[in-house]
Design a protein around this motif. Structure first.
Motif, PDB file in Angstrom:
ATOM      1  N   GLY A 118      -2.082   5.819  -1.985  1.00 50.06           N
ATOM      2  CA  GLY A 118      -0.889   5.442  -1.226  1.00 50.06           C
ATOM      3  C   GLY A 118      -0.151   6.662  -0.760  1.00 50.06           C
ATOM      4  O   GLY A 118       1.002   6.614  -0.433  1.00 50.06           O
ATOM      5  N   ASP A 158      15.012  -6.095   0.003  1.00 50.11           N
ATOM      6  CA  ASP A 158      14.567  -7.419  -0.467  1.00 50.11           C
ATOM      7  C   ASP A 158      14.484  -7.470  -1.992  1.00 50.11           C
ATOM      8  O   ASP A 158      14.382  -8.539  -2.576  1.00 50.11           O
ATOM      9  CB  ASP A 158      13.186  -7.755   0.120  1.00 50.11           C
ATOM     10  CG  ASP A 158      12.185  -6.665  -0.223  1.00 50.11           C
ATOM     11  OD1 ASP A 158      12.416  -5.514   0.200  1.00 50.11           O
ATOM     12  OD2 ASP A 158      11.212  -6.931  -0.937  1.00 50.11           O
ATOM     13  N   SER A 207       5.335   4.910   5.158  1.00 53.37           N
ATOM     14  CA  SER A 207       4.176   4.342   5.872  1.00 53.37           C
ATOM     15  C   SER A 207       4.385   2.865   6.205  1.00 53.37           C
ATOM     16  O   SER A 207       4.062   2.419   7.304  1.00 53.37           O
ATOM     17  CB  SER A 207       2.906   4.519   5.029  1.00 53.37           C
ATOM     18  OG  SER A 207       2.791   5.863   4.657  1.00 53.37           O
ATOM     19  N   THR A 208       4.983   2.130   5.270  1.00 53.54           N
ATOM     20  CA  THR A 208       5.208   0.701   5.535  1.00 53.54           C
ATOM     21  C   THR A 208       6.195   0.520   6.674  1.00 53.54           C
ATOM     22  O   THR A 208       6.014  -0.319   7.562  1.00 53.54           O
ATOM     23  CB  THR A 208       5.736   0.003   4.256  1.00 53.54           C
ATOM     24  OG1 THR A 208       4.881   0.354   3.158  1.00 53.54           O
ATOM     25  CG2 THR A 208       5.745  -1.504   4.404  1.00 53.54           C
TER      26      THR A 208
HETATM   27  N1  LIG Z   1       9.542  -4.746  -1.906  1.00 55.11           N
HETATM   28  C1  LIG Z   1       9.348  -3.813  -0.975  1.00 55.11           C
HETATM   29  N2  LIG Z   1       8.321  -2.932  -1.132  1.00 55.11           N
HETATM   30  C2  LIG Z   1       8.163  -1.988  -0.177  1.00 55.11           C
HETATM   31  C3  LIG Z   1       9.016  -1.885   0.965  1.00 55.11           C
HETATM   32  N3  LIG Z   1       8.582  -0.824   1.729  1.00 55.11           N
HETATM   33  C4  LIG Z   1       7.500  -0.288   1.076  1.00 55.11           C
HETATM   34  N4  LIG Z   1       7.251  -1.001  -0.054  1.00 55.11           N
HETATM   35  C5  LIG Z   1       6.169  -0.767  -1.038  1.00 55.11           C
HETATM   36  O1  LIG Z   1       6.399   0.494  -1.650  1.00 55.11           O
HETATM   37  C6  LIG Z   1       5.144   1.150  -1.887  1.00 55.11           C
HETATM   38  C7  LIG Z   1       5.148   2.516  -1.178  1.00 55.11           C
HETATM   39  O2  LIG Z   1       5.239   2.250   0.209  1.00 55.11           O
HETATM   40  P1  LIG Z   1       4.672   3.352   1.232  1.00 55.11           P
HETATM   41  O3  LIG Z   1       5.018   2.904   2.604  1.00 55.11           O
HETATM   42  O4  LIG Z   1       3.250   3.701   0.917  1.00 55.11           O
HETATM   43  O5  LIG Z   1       5.568   4.585   0.824  1.00 55.11           O
HETATM   44  P2  LIG Z   1       5.394   6.061   1.390  1.00 55.11           P
HETATM   45  O6  LIG Z   1       6.731   6.672   1.384  1.00 55.11           O
HETATM   46  O7  LIG Z   1       4.610   6.053   2.676  1.00 55.11           O
HETATM   47  O8  LIG Z   1       4.528   6.750   0.253  1.00 55.11           O
HETATM   48  P3  LIG Z   1       3.490   7.980   0.434  1.00 55.11           P
HETATM   49  O9  LIG Z   1       2.532   7.499   1.545  1.00 55.11           O
HETATM   50  O10 LIG Z   1       2.867   8.062  -0.925  1.00 55.11           O
HETATM   51  O11 LIG Z   1       4.285   9.169   0.835  1.00 55.11           O
HETATM   52  C8  LIG Z   1       4.056   0.228  -1.331  1.00 55.11           C
HETATM   53  O12 LIG Z   1       3.563  -0.554  -2.403  1.00 55.11           O
HETATM   54  C9  LIG Z   1       4.809  -0.651  -0.366  1.00 55.11           C
HETATM   55  O13 LIG Z   1       4.230  -1.935  -0.244  1.00 55.11           O
HETATM   56  C10 LIG Z   1      10.089  -2.835   1.070  1.00 55.11           C
HETATM   57  O14 LIG Z   1      10.882  -2.835   2.005  1.00 55.11           O
HETATM   58  N5  LIG Z   1      10.205  -3.758   0.078  1.00 55.11           N
END
Ligand SMILES: Nc1nc2c(ncn2[C@@H]2O[C@H](COP(=O)(O)OP(=O)(O)OP(=O)(O)O)[C@@H](O)[C@H]2O)c(=O)[nH]1
Length: 599
Positions: A54, A137, A21-22
């Motif tokens: 999340g 990072d 998602s991010t």
């Molecule tokens: N330090 C850091 N944290 C990250 C990065 N990308 C995502 N996060 C963190 O990792 C956590 C999960 O990120 P999401 O984007 O929700 O991951 P997701 O795969 O979509 O997870 P679901 O929606 O549960 O399937 C969040 O707290 C984000 O802020 C990154 O590049 N660096």
């Protein structure tokens, strides 16, 4: 209408929390699709529960216009798919709607079970797969190790994998260029009969059901009449549009394009994910492959703690079902718990999300009975019935045999915890299918009964591996086994909410564990209480809860009256969360903890 060669349709697949998602948010931001000031964290996760957990529950889509380094402008259609095993069918459908995937792997965690499960969906859909190593990072990031792991475990080239930080934006431009240059453009014929895939659908209070579609062939225009091939229903298209990610109406969608339609469809269950949409006149009869209606695999009872809230619960469930075609329910009455609903879910996460939403959004306190799976009961008269609730098990004299659903479970775990995982699977009647190593992690593949997994297997797996194991499963079919219904009686009254199907060889152990737990969980009464586990009429385990020696308020007589009153108030409030079984009060938590298995 966009030129097919300038379209790229792709999904983002990954293990939970690896950054799908991010990364999606970053791609949107980098291309200026949404003004920075409008960016909400996790823009695509529209539900509060999703944000809090999340976890992306519904597949979401956004159309991005990207001016590439070659000077051309491309339309990138991104589908952010749910990563959790419960929504595997939705993932497989969204995969069929696009031509490629970004495989996001957290460069500090490496390949996990859902990474595998979702990349297998992408491979089955013949996707071009672009690996993306995320979270570079973080100090613990180790791209070389993770790239090697991706090559060893998944078997796709990852040496030159793009390294990004979805958090800081590093590597996002390279990712966009890879989407344009490494993913194929969609195919499709404009002058063919309309053939569109129903990718997803959800209910909107103002627009009715919104249907997400991918046009394979032909052109869909506002005002036309369409037909759903799965059930022949026809509808008038009110509007056509795309998500940017806000809804933007357009006049038509052509081959290769992804967008939405509304057609005054009243409820989500009138639409079926994976269905084929064509024109009512001069349409096609050739349905897209792979459609199957979502089948619930886990059932449980939902009952209001306060029986006067049954109507509120019915309203809440009706509203949630408006937006979730995969959630099934039917009214149920229980001697123990009164009026409630027997509900069917895609899996345990789906169950938890619905239960949390009822409690949080509708403020109804629930008793959840033990999740059970669907058994196939073969009767002596050669009919087969599906058993959703162990309390409805027919008389054994009419039963020839029964079958239970089994799964293929993939567990990735650091090898120091492998022994505990193998013992846990063994205890749950698992049959080992494969055991391989990738670096310092082991990948165990087991054939397991779904019933031994749906309740607390995941919790047990996490606790024996200190949270390092990841787990994914898929249904593989039904198999006969020596299963019996175990009843629980409290004060000689059967507690149907605690009845369960168990393997005959393990019935005595499970019965003993159950009655011992209930003896600790049920408060003492003014009389002694027999607690029994039984198969048919045969008691297989028994405990007796001794009577309470004195009234808890006795010591207050002659003492401070307000203290006595407070104590009685507290006792009355506690009773509200209890259930009367043959004049015995059983607290709600007794149901849940009694069903957690130690082994
Ligand atoms: N330090 C850091 N944290 C990250 C990065 N990308 C995502 N996060 C963190 O990792 C956590 C999960 O990120 P999401 O984007 O929700 O991951 P997701 O795969 O979509 O997870 P679901 O929606 O549960 O399937 C969040 O707290 C984000 O802020 C990154 O590049 N660096």
């Amino acid at each position: 209408m966009t030129d097919l060669a300038k379209i790229r349709n792709f999904s983002i697949v990954a293990h939970i929390d690896h950054g799908k998602s991010t990364l999606a948010d970053r791609l949107i931001q980098e291309t200026g699709t949404v003004e920075d000031r409008d960016m909400k964290a996790q823009l695509l996760d529209s539900m509060d529960i999703e944000r809090e957990r999340g976890i992306t529950i519904k597949a979401n889509t956004v159309r991005i216009d990207y001016k590439a380094d070659d000077g051309e402008t491309y339309v990138l259609n991104l589908i952010d798919t749910p990563g959790h095993v419960d929504f595997a069918y939705e993932v497989s459908r969204s995969m069929r709607a696009v031509e490629g995937s970004l495989l996001v792997v957290d460069s500090t965690q490496g390949v996990e079970a859902q990474t595998l499960a979702n990349v297998y969906h992408a491979m089955e859909a013949d996707h071009e797969i672009v690996p993306v190593l995320n979270k570079i990072d973080l100090p613990a990031s180790d791209c070389d190790r993770v790239a090697e792991q991706i090559e060893d475990v998944i078997g796709i080239e990852a040496t030159g994998a793009i390294q990004v930080s979805a958090k800081t934006g590093q590597g996002i431009h390279e990712t966009l260029e890879a989407i344009v240059n490494e993913l194929p453009a969609p195919k499709g014929t404009r002058d063919a009969p309309l053939k569109a895939m129903l990718v997803d659908s959800w209910y909107d209070a103002y627009l009715g059901v919104i249907v997400l579609v991918r046009i394979m062939d032909g052109v869909l225009k506002k005002g036309e009449r369409i037909k759903m091939l799965s059930n022949g229903s026809t509808h008038h298209v009110d509007r056509i549009g795309v998500f940017r990610p806000a809804m933007a109406v357009i006049d038509e969608l052509g081959p290769g394009e992804i967008g939405f339609l509304t057609a005054s469809i009243k409820q989500v269950r009138d639409t079926r994910v994976g269905d084929t949409i064509t024109h009512e006149k001069k349409g096609t009869d050739d349905a897209l492959p792979g459609f199957k209606p979502a089948q619930p695999v886990v059932f449980c009872g939902l009952f209001p703690v306060d029986s006067s809230e049954f109507e509120d619960l019915r309203d809440a469930i009706d509203k949630l079902a408006l937006n979730d075609a995969s959630f099934s329910f039917e009214m149920e009455t229980s001697a123990a718990l009164g009026f409630g609903f027997r509900c069917g879910f895609l899996g345990l996460l789906h169950l938890e999300v619905i239960r949390d939403r009822v409690e949080r959004e509708y403020d109804i306190e629930l008793i959840t009975t033990a999740p059970s799976v669907v058994y196939h009961i073969y009767m002596r008269d050669e009919t087969m019935i599906e058993l959703h609730n162990p309390a409805d098990m027919p008389d054994l004299t009419h039963v020839d045999h029964l079958e239970e659903p089994r799964i293929k479970a993939t567990i990735l775990v650091p090898d120091e915890y492998l022994g505990d995982v193998l013992k846990l699977c063994q205890d749950r009647r698992g049959i080992q299918l494969d055991l391989t190593y990738a670096g310092s992690r082991a990948m165990a593949v087991y054939d397991l009964p779904l019933n031994e997994v749906v309740f607390d297997f995941y919790d047990r797996l996490k606790s024996v591996t200190k949270g390092y194991a990841s787990f994914d499963y898929q249904l593989t079919g039904y198999q006969t086994d020596n299963l019996v219904k175990m009843s629980v009686l409290v004060n000689d009254e059967p507690v149907d909410a605690l009845s369960m199907m168990v393997h005959r060889d393990r019935a005595e152990a499970r019965g003993r564990a159950m009655v011992e737990k209930l003896k600790d969980l049920i408060p003492r009464h003014m009389f002694k209480i027999p607690i029994q586990a039984a198969i048919g009429g045969k008691v297989i385990a028994r405990e007796t809860l001794s009577a309470m020696r004195k009234d808890v308020t006795a010591k207050c007589y002659g003492g401070d009256a307000t203290r006595k009153k407070k104590l009685l108030e507290k006792q009355k409030k506690g009773k509200k969360k209890m259930r009367q079984f043959g004049k015995v009060d059983i607290p709600q938590e007794a149901f849940i903890s009694a069903l957690k298995m130690d082994s």
